[in-house]
Design a protein around this motif. Sequence first.
Motif, PDB file in Angstrom:
ATOM      1  N   GLU A  37      12.498   3.515  -1.696  1.00  0.00           N
ATOM      2  CA  GLU A  37      12.290   2.344  -0.835  1.00  0.00           C
ATOM      3  C   GLU A  37      10.889   2.343  -0.235  1.00  0.00           C
ATOM      4  O   GLU A  37      10.214   1.318  -0.211  1.00  0.00           O
ATOM      5  N   GLN A  38      10.460   3.504   0.251  1.00  0.00           N
ATOM      6  CA  GLN A  38       9.137   3.596   0.866  1.00  0.00           C
ATOM      7  C   GLN A  38       8.025   3.419  -0.167  1.00  0.00           C
ATOM      8  O   GLN A  38       7.013   2.781   0.117  1.00  0.00           O
ATOM      9  N   LEU A  39       8.216   3.971  -1.349  1.00  0.00           N
ATOM     10  CA  LEU A  39       7.221   3.789  -2.409  1.00  0.00           C
ATOM     11  C   LEU A  39       7.122   2.317  -2.800  1.00  0.00           C
ATOM     12  O   LEU A  39       6.031   1.806  -3.073  1.00  0.00           O
ATOM     13  N   THR A  40       8.255   1.614  -2.784  1.00  0.00           N
ATOM     14  CA  THR A  40       8.264   0.187  -3.093  1.00  0.00           C
ATOM     15  C   THR A  40       7.511  -0.593  -2.025  1.00  0.00           C
ATOM     16  O   THR A  40       6.697  -1.464  -2.340  1.00  0.00           O
ATOM     17  N   VAL A  41       7.759  -0.266  -0.763  1.00  0.00           N
ATOM     18  CA  VAL A  41       7.061  -0.932   0.343  1.00  0.00           C
ATOM     19  C   VAL A  41       5.551  -0.757   0.199  1.00  0.00           C
ATOM     20  O   VAL A  41       4.776  -1.680   0.461  1.00  0.00           O
ATOM     21  N   LEU A  42       5.136   0.413  -0.250  1.00  0.00           N
ATOM     22  CA  LEU A  42       3.717   0.715  -0.404  1.00  0.00           C
ATOM     23  C   LEU A  42       3.148   0.249  -1.746  1.00  0.00           C
ATOM     24  O   LEU A  42       1.961   0.419  -2.007  1.00  0.00           O
ATOM     25  N   ALA A  77      -0.712  12.373  -1.545  1.00  0.00           N
ATOM     26  CA  ALA A  77      -1.325  13.348  -0.636  1.00  0.00           C
ATOM     27  C   ALA A  77      -2.065  12.645   0.498  1.00  0.00           C
ATOM     28  O   ALA A  77      -1.969  13.051   1.663  1.00  0.00           O
ATOM     29  N   GLU A  78      -2.783  11.582   0.185  1.00  0.00           N
ATOM     30  CA  GLU A  78      -3.508  10.831   1.217  1.00  0.00           C
ATOM     31  C   GLU A  78      -2.550  10.200   2.226  1.00  0.00           C
ATOM     32  O   GLU A  78      -2.816  10.184   3.430  1.00  0.00           O
ATOM     33  N   LEU A  79      -1.421   9.691   1.743  1.00  0.00           N
ATOM     34  CA  LEU A  79      -0.420   9.117   2.646  1.00  0.00           C
ATOM     35  C   LEU A  79       0.161  10.172   3.583  1.00  0.00           C
ATOM     36  O   LEU A  79       0.354   9.922   4.771  1.00  0.00           O
TER      37      LEU A  79
END
Length: 109
Positions: A37-42, A77-79
């Motif tokens: 879900e979070q990867l989709t938001v991003l 990694a940056e996130l």
Amino acid sequence: MTDRRGAVAKRAENLMPDVPYVRGWAQARRSAGILAEQLTVLGLEADFPGLAADVNVSGDGLVRLGTIRPEAAESLAELIVSSLAVEMKLHADSLTQGTGTAYRNASAA
């Protein structure tokens, strides 16, 4: 070969009796879903096509990221670093404003 947390234990391909595989897999499935879900938001879901729940021979849930491009690993990694920096700043701000735990403990002494 198993690390201290069992994350690199062999996958559970041949199930053994009395090992709670479903519990571990269900936990991994929930966690993989939250991450998806979070990867989709991003807008990063396409960078993690192998994201999946799994379980090891001990019944511990595992979240597999799959094979990813170097750029996807760098973005992740940056996130993480950015999130930690924000969290540390919020914590430091709460300490200077007197709302942090460390500040209250020090003043109570």
